[in-house]
Design a protein around this motif. Structure first.
Motif, mmCIF file in Angstrom:
data_model
loop_
_atom_site.group_PDB
_atom_site.id
_atom_site.type_symbol
_atom_site.label_atom_id
_atom_site.label_comp_id
_atom_site.label_asym_id
_atom_site.label_seq_id
_atom_site.Cartn_x
_atom_site.Cartn_y
_atom_site.Cartn_z
ATOM 1 N N VAL A 82 20.589 -0.813 -5.544
ATOM 2 C CA VAL A 82 20.092 0.236 -5.780
ATOM 3 C C VAL A 82 19.492 0.902 -4.418
ATOM 4 N N THR A 83 19.864 2.262 -4.269
ATOM 5 C CA THR A 83 19.269 2.788 -2.833
ATOM 6 C C THR A 83 18.785 4.189 -3.115
ATOM 7 N N ALA A 84 18.136 4.657 -2.309
ATOM 8 C CA ALA A 84 17.545 6.046 -2.440
ATOM 9 C C ALA A 84 18.851 7.187 -2.728
ATOM 10 N N GLU A 85 20.085 6.686 -2.070
ATOM 11 C CA GLU A 85 21.160 7.509 -2.192
ATOM 12 C C GLU A 85 21.868 7.520 -3.328
ATOM 13 N N ASN A 86 21.786 6.308 -4.174
ATOM 14 C CA ASN A 86 22.589 6.208 -5.532
ATOM 15 C C ASN A 86 21.768 6.245 -6.655
ATOM 16 N N LYS B 173 0.668 -1.372 -0.005
ATOM 17 C CA LYS B 173 0.076 0.038 -0.059
ATOM 18 C C LYS B 173 0.929 1.260 -0.133
ATOM 19 N N ALA B 174 1.801 1.255 0.779
ATOM 20 C CA ALA B 174 2.883 2.336 0.760
ATOM 21 C C ALA B 174 3.784 2.627 -0.271
ATOM 22 N N THR B 175 3.760 1.648 -1.154
ATOM 23 C CA THR B 175 4.557 1.846 -2.390
ATOM 24 C C THR B 175 3.836 1.664 -3.555
ATOM 25 N N ASP B 176 2.524 1.844 -3.684
ATOM 26 C CA ASP B 176 1.544 1.559 -4.876
ATOM 27 C C ASP B 176 1.398 2.925 -5.578
ATOM 28 N N PHE B 177 2.608 2.984 -6.763
ATOM 29 C CA PHE B 177 2.614 4.136 -7.770
ATOM 30 C C PHE B 177 2.688 3.586 -8.996
ATOM 31 N N LYS B 178 2.267 4.638 -9.987
ATOM 32 C CA LYS B 178 2.458 4.125 -11.371
ATOM 33 C C LYS B 178 3.870 3.903 -11.674
ATOM 34 N N ASN B 179 4.270 3.009 -12.582
ATOM 35 C CA ASN B 179 5.480 2.890 -13.168
ATOM 36 C C ASN B 179 6.314 2.000 -12.144
ATOM 37 N N VAL B 180 5.621 1.577 -11.457
ATOM 38 C CA VAL B 180 6.234 0.528 -10.502
ATOM 39 C C VAL B 180 5.488 -0.985 -10.480
ATOM 40 N N VAL B 181 6.580 -1.909 -10.568
ATOM 41 C CA VAL B 181 5.838 -3.453 -10.410
ATOM 42 C C VAL B 181 6.376 -3.719 -9.204
ATOM 43 N N ILE B 182 5.488 -4.454 -8.299
ATOM 44 C CA ILE B 182 5.910 -5.279 -7.052
ATOM 45 C C ILE B 182 5.829 -6.534 -7.366
ATOM 46 N N CYS B 183 6.956 -7.083 -6.778
ATOM 47 C CA CYS B 183 7.140 -8.686 -7.041
ATOM 48 C C CYS B 183 7.373 -9.357 -6.018
ATOM 49 N N PRO B 184 6.048 -9.669 -5.249
ATOM 50 C CA PRO B 184 6.115 -10.495 -3.933
ATOM 51 C C PRO B 184 6.321 -12.012 -4.114
ATOM 52 N N VAL C 30 15.124 -3.390 -7.798
ATOM 53 C CA VAL C 30 15.423 -3.051 -6.676
ATOM 54 C C VAL C 30 15.117 -4.310 -5.608
ATOM 55 N N GLY C 31 16.211 -4.628 -4.884
ATOM 56 C CA GLY C 31 15.759 -5.869 -3.921
ATOM 57 C C GLY C 31 15.659 -5.463 -2.646
ATOM 58 N N GLY C 32 16.912 -5.393 -1.739
ATOM 59 C CA GLY C 32 16.713 -5.033 -0.438
ATOM 60 C C GLY C 32 15.934 -3.671 -0.307
ATOM 61 N N ALA C 33 16.352 -2.485 -0.724
ATOM 62 C CA ALA C 33 15.574 -1.372 -0.548
ATOM 63 C C ALA C 33 14.139 -1.461 -0.872
ATOM 64 N N SER C 34 13.496 -2.241 -1.951
ATOM 65 C CA SER C 34 12.211 -2.363 -2.021
ATOM 66 C C SER C 34 11.206 -2.637 -0.755
ATOM 67 N N LEU C 35 11.956 -3.480 0.256
ATOM 68 C CA LEU C 35 10.901 -3.578 1.409
ATOM 69 C C LEU C 35 10.994 -2.452 2.519
ATOM 70 N N LYS C 36 11.703 -1.549 2.096
ATOM 71 C CA LYS C 36 11.915 -0.265 3.129
ATOM 72 C C LYS C 36 10.654 0.742 2.503
ATOM 73 N N PRO C 37 9.504 0.979 2.818
ATOM 74 C CA PRO C 37 8.594 1.914 2.076
ATOM 75 C C PRO C 37 9.080 3.238 1.826
ATOM 76 N N VAL C 38 9.982 3.733 2.952
ATOM 77 C CA VAL C 38 10.138 5.212 3.013
ATOM 78 C C VAL C 38 11.365 5.250 1.965
ATOM 79 N N GLU C 39 12.260 4.368 2.040
ATOM 80 C CA GLU C 39 13.220 4.437 1.012
ATOM 81 C C GLU C 39 12.691 4.116 -0.235
ATOM 82 N N PHE C 40 12.081 2.994 -0.566
ATOM 83 C CA PHE C 40 11.649 2.713 -1.885
ATOM 84 C C PHE C 40 10.738 3.759 -2.392
ATOM 85 N N LYS C 41 9.839 4.477 -1.751
ATOM 86 C CA LYS C 41 9.205 5.946 -2.241
ATOM 87 C C LYS C 41 10.102 6.795 -2.616
ATOM 88 N N LYS C 42 11.225 6.969 -2.132
ATOM 89 C CA LYS C 42 12.269 8.200 -2.395
ATOM 90 C C LYS C 42 12.676 7.696 -3.799
#
Ligand code: PEP
Length: 254
Positions: free
Chosen positions: A214-218, A24-35, A233-245
């Motif tokens: 890939v991170t919000a920083e790089n 829900k926190a990362t539900d944006f256009k041009n994003v694909v979530i792979c659970p 994006v692997g690891g960072a996609s599980l951190k909503p604040v970072e993934f949103k950035k």
């Protein structure tokens, strides 16, 4: 073409409630979530804007999508679960589960036949990159040639084949501390893959993503290059604040 960001959750998170919270926190256009498989349907039911992808597919089975294959999941099932994309050939599967290019080739064929869009992961291991750029290109070309064998003659539409260049040594779970990815290195390889797809495989216009820590920083340094069509994006996609950035930066650079 807008940049596209894939979130590969791998074998995470551990509960459905956490999965829904991240989705829900990362539900944006041009994003694909792979659970992971068990969360595909509930996550799909909570997404309004993002697309859904699976992390794997089985290469065999009946054309109807069933069969006696304990533990496996077919393309037909993935489609019915709401997935539009499937990741194939991830280096963790190649490395940990011994997935070969021949298996990957079969998986791509069944995925396309089921109407799924393929995200094919390729990339050289550390020992190859240490030999230099040319060795890395030869490795990647060989992977692409085997993975796409007898596929592109079938007039695959560019939008149904996405390639993710993921150098194994740059992925957070298999990092080599002696190597550092640079945007120039990534752009060079992505240009090479695009040229190959066009000249050897006659597919023009497929998106080519980058993946590897890939991170919000790089992300900005990477995604600002026009050759790079998005990120896996692997690891960072599980951190909503970072993934949103990451998503916002990709949008700004789209
Ligand atoms: C990946 O899983 O494809 C990946 C790139 O992982 P990470 O971003 O954690 O390196």
């Amino acid at each position: 073409m807008r940049k596209i960001i894939f979130g590969n959750w791998k074998m995470n998170p551990l509960s459905l409630s956490e999965a829904l919270k991240i989705a829900k926190a990362t539900d944006f256009k041009n994003v694909v979530i792979c659970p992971p498989f068990p969360f595909l349907i509930p996550v799909k039911n909570h997404l309004r804007k993002a697309g859904l992808g699976a992390q794997d597919i089985f290469w065999g089975g009946l054309p109807t999508g069933g069969g006696a294959y304990t533990g496996e999941v077919s393309g037909v099932m993935l489609k019915k679960s709401g997935a539009s994309f499937v990741i194939i050939g991830h280096s963790e599967r190649r490395r940990v589960l011994g997935e070969t290019d021949e298996i990957i080739n079969k998986k791509i064929k069944v995925a396309l036949a089921a109407g799924l869009r393929v995200v094919l992961c390729i990339g050289e291991p550390a020992e190859v990159r240490k030999k230099g750029e040319t060795a890395a290109k030869i490795f990647v070309k060989s992977q692409l040639t085997k993975d796409l064998k007898n596929i592109l003659g079938r007039r695959v539409r560019a939008q149904n084949l996405i390639v993710a260049y993921e150098p194994v040594w740059a992925i957070s779970t298999s990092r080599d501390p002696k190597l550092t990815e640079t945007p120039e290195m990534i752009v060079q390889m992505i240009r090479f893959i695009k040229n190959l797809l066009g000249s050897k495989f006659k597919v023009q216009g497929s998106r080519i993503l980058y993946g590897g820590s890939v991170t919000a920083e790089n992300i900005e340094r990477i995604i600002k290059h026009k050759e790079i069509d998005g990120a896996l994006v692997g690891g960072a996609s599980l951190k909503p604040v970072e993934f949103k950035k990451i998503i916002q930066i990709a949008k700004k650079n789209g």
